[in-house]
Design a protein around this motif. Structure first.
Motif, short mmCIF file in Angstrom:
data_model
loop_
_atom_site.label_atom_id
_atom_site.label_comp_id
_atom_site.label_asym_id
_atom_site.label_seq_id
_atom_site.Cartn_x
_atom_site.Cartn_y
_atom_site.Cartn_z
N VAL A 1 -6.28 6.68 -0.16
CA VAL A 1 -6.82 5.23 0.53
C VAL A 1 -5.75 4.22 0.83
CG1 VAL A 1 -8.10 3.05 -0.15
CG2 VAL A 1 -9.05 5.62 -0.67
N THR A 2 -4.60 4.14 -0.26
CA THR A 2 -3.63 3.12 0.22
C THR A 2 -2.54 3.67 1.30
OG1 THR A 2 -2.47 3.90 -1.61
CG2 THR A 2 -3.88 1.74 -2.20
N ALA A 3 -2.56 5.07 1.25
CA ALA A 3 -1.41 5.69 2.23
C ALA A 3 -1.96 5.44 3.40
CB ALA A 3 -1.32 7.03 1.85
N ALA A 4 -3.46 5.67 3.56
CA ALA A 4 -4.00 5.35 4.98
C ALA A 4 -4.05 3.92 5.38
CB ALA A 4 -5.49 6.11 4.85
N ALA A 5 -4.21 3.05 4.53
CA ALA A 5 -3.93 1.86 4.99
C ALA A 5 -2.74 1.17 5.38
CB ALA A 5 -4.42 0.75 3.81
N TYR A 6 -1.60 1.93 4.79
CA TYR A 6 -0.20 1.65 5.06
C TYR A 6 0.01 2.24 6.50
CZ TYR A 6 1.32 -0.58 0.81
OH TYR A 6 1.33 -1.54 -0.26
N ASP A 7 -0.39 3.58 6.69
CA ASP A 7 -0.46 4.07 7.93
C ASP A 7 -0.80 3.21 9.16
OD1 ASP A 7 0.92 6.41 6.66
OD2 ASP A 7 -0.84 7.60 6.92
N GLN A 8 -2.03 2.79 8.86
CA GLN A 8 -2.64 2.08 9.92
C GLN A 8 -1.91 0.81 10.40
OE1 GLN A 8 -5.19 2.83 11.87
NE2 GLN A 8 -5.09 0.56 13.04
N LEU A 9 -1.35 0.22 9.14
CA LEU A 9 -0.35 -1.10 9.62
C LEU A 9 0.62 -0.64 10.15
CD1 LEU A 9 -1.43 -2.93 6.12
CD2 LEU A 9 -2.43 -3.32 8.37
N LEU A 10 1.32 0.40 9.81
CA LEU A 10 2.53 0.87 10.48
C LEU A 10 2.33 1.14 11.77
CD1 LEU A 10 3.71 3.09 7.38
CD2 LEU A 10 5.32 1.39 8.44
N ALA A 11 1.27 1.83 12.10
CA ALA A 11 1.09 2.04 13.41
C ALA A 11 0.78 0.90 14.24
CB ALA A 11 -0.30 3.13 13.70
N GLU A 12 0.16 -0.20 13.92
CA GLU A 12 -0.12 -1.50 14.57
C GLU A 12 1.43 -2.26 14.67
OE1 GLU A 12 -2.84 -3.44 11.99
OE2 GLU A 12 -4.52 -1.91 12.55
N GLY A 13 2.39 -1.68 13.93
CA GLY A 13 3.50 -2.57 13.90
C GLY A 13 3.49 -3.76 13.07
N TRP A 14 2.21 -3.92 12.02
CA TRP A 14 2.38 -5.06 11.41
C TRP A 14 3.45 -4.78 10.04
CZ3 TRP A 14 0.87 -6.17 6.07
CH2 TRP A 14 0.36 -7.21 5.64
N LEU A 15 3.47 -3.39 9.67
CA LEU A 15 4.52 -2.99 8.61
C LEU A 15 5.67 -2.37 9.31
CD1 LEU A 15 2.63 -1.69 5.66
CD2 LEU A 15 3.61 -3.82 5.76
N GLU A 16 6.87 -2.40 8.52
CA GLU A 16 7.93 -1.55 9.07
C GLU A 16 8.57 -0.73 7.68
OE1 GLU A 16 11.37 -3.30 11.77
OE2 GLU A 16 12.11 -3.37 9.37
N GLY A 17 8.39 0.58 8.00
CA GLY A 17 9.14 1.31 6.78
C GLY A 17 10.80 1.45 6.86
N ARG A 18 11.34 1.18 5.73
CA ARG A 18 12.78 1.31 5.82
C ARG A 18 13.06 2.41 4.63
NH1 ARG A 18 13.96 -5.27 5.29
NH2 ARG A 18 12.80 -5.75 7.41
#
Length: 454
Positions: free
Chosen positions: A52-69
């Motif tokens: 559940v949380t991985a899917a939520a983060y994936d969505q936010l990453l795809a939207e550009g709301w999050l940035e993975g480092r």
């Protein structure tokens, strides 16, 4: 950082991953520059699976709301109202710029820019409107009949066509005519944007099962006010509704007083046979046809159309007139200008040729990786089945780390936690240019080789 306050409601029917993403997006405690807890930490705190949380983060990453480092974590880069922080240049990012293989984007590479400019100039040569029309521009409505409907077997007159801003907006307009709280059946998995547009009108959504051929008509429950479906190319599984099911759906609609919303989002794009006849040609008295130019041209125009039974059409016009609601005629004028000069027909032929080639590139990549695909030779996406949601999440996460965004079936179901919900990737090929698509497919093929076929 500490876990932001998130409250999940398991009684709403809204997927938990969607709730988590929405809560993070809207939290007043989340600021630009914050590092979010890991998916495992957040899952533990919320009492949900890491999927559940991985899917939520994936969505936010795809939207550009999050940035993975890489090696550091996930950082907020798009919180509303937050104080901006210094951003790295693309060359400094610890990962490659993303190649978007999600469905839904148009193929702008084949849209001739000279044609685009000529159409806008022609639209601008028309005098400004002194009044507004609830139905839409006459020239646009004629273009819809000539270029999108007659080849599909629908004997419509331009007067039967209403301009809209797209299929989801058109579905919502029709749903507002239904009694408050009406039960509306939607395909599951299906097109979530239309489903949410319907939910936003106060309709109660009822998930309807689909298989490789589309909507399973025999399992539609009684007591529905309307059914929304994608018969020409089921989204996202990609099947075409067989003739027997089409007849059965129209017969049930007539017998039970159902209204059928036919979402023909990409019906022009077929590569094996001619475009399929419309369901509305079989049941014009019970079917509302919804179309759009966003997939075959561009969402910039904000242009769609609707053909409905006379009683429904008259009610829609009455509501539009009473409320002053009307679709913009600017985009309609551009489409009409393209049609008048023959550019629309030429564009559709170029588009079909290009997307057919791209589809084979995608299929060859998937097959070479030891997997298979679902979906007709149509549209601009296909499905790669996987064994379970864990593999779906893993493949998407690893691909994203390597700069490729790919969609998953879990995002398109109303019941992501159901054991019957299918797992897999939904791969689109229209958005990137050909060179970027080739690079993205190379990554996708390598990642698929790490998981067993579904």
């Amino acid at each position: 950082m500490q876990q932001p306050p998130i409250v999940l409601d398991r009684s709403t029917g809204v997927p938990l991953a969607v709730q988590v993403a929405a809560a993070l997006r809207s939290s007043p405690t989340v600021r630009t520059g914050d590092r979010l807890p890991s998916t495992r930490e957040l899952a533990t705190a919320l009492g949900v699976s890491r999927t559940v949380t991985a899917a939520a983060y994936d969505q936010l990453l795809a939207e550009g709301w999050l940035e993975g480092r890489r090696g550091v974590g996930s950082f907020v880069v798009g919180a509303a109202g937050a104080v901006p922080i210094a951003r790295s240049s693309p060359a400094d990012l610890p990962f490659a710029p993303t190649i978007d293989l999600r469905p839904g984007a148009p193929c702008l590479e084949v849209l001739d820019r000279a044609v685009w400019r000529r159409a806008w100039r022609a639209a601008g040569d028309e005098p400004p409107d002194g009044t507004w029309s609830a139905a839409g521009a006459p020239a646009f409505r004629t273009a819809v009949v000539e270029h999108f409907l007659r080849a599909r077997g629908l004997a419509a007159d331009p007067a039967d066509v209403l301009g809209t801003t797209g299929t989801s907006a058109g579905a919502a307009e029709v749903a507002r005519l239904l009694p408050p709280g009406s039960r509306v059946g939607v395909e599951d998995p299906g097109y979530r944007r239309s489903a949410e547009a319907l939910r936003g009108t106060g309709a109660r959504l009822v998930p309807l099962r689909v298989d490789g051929d589309g909507l399973v008509v025999d399992e539609i429950p009684a007591g529905l006010a309307a059914v929304c479906c994608t018969p020409a190319h089921q989204f996202p599984l990609g099947g075409r509704l067989p003739a027997a099911r089409r007849v059965a759906l129209v017969e049930r609609a007539r017998a039970e007083g159902l209204l059928v919303l036919e979402d023909d989002y990409d019906g022009e794009l077929r590569y094996d046979v001619a475009p399929l006849p419309l369901l509305a040609s079989l049941g014009p008295d019970v079917v509302v046809l919804l179309g759009t130019t966003s997939k075959v041209l561009t969402p910039t125009l904000g242009v769609g159309w609707l053909v409905a039974p006379p009683g429904v059409r008259d009610r829609l016009l009455a509501v539009r007139t009473a409320t002053g609601t009307r679709p913009s005629r600017a985009g309609q004028r551009v489409v009409a200008a393209m049609a008048a000069h023959g550019d629309l027909s030429r564009h559709l032929r170029r588009l079909t040729r290009e997307l057919s080639v791209r589809r084979e590139l995608v299929r060859d990549t998937v097959i070479a990786a030891g997997h298979h695909t679902l979906g007709d030779a149509a549209g601009a996406h296909l499905v790669v089945p996987l064994l379970d949601r864990a593999d779906e999440t893993s493949v998407r996460a690893v691909a994203l780390e390597r700069g490729v965004v790919v969609d998953g079936l879990g995002r398109h179901t109303l019941r992501p936690e159901s054991p019957d919900a299918p797992a897999g990737l939904v791969v689109g090929w229209a958005g990137p240019d050909r060179a970027a698509l080739t690079r993205g497919l190379a990554v996708l093929g390598e990642v698929l080789r790490t998981v067993p076929p579904g």
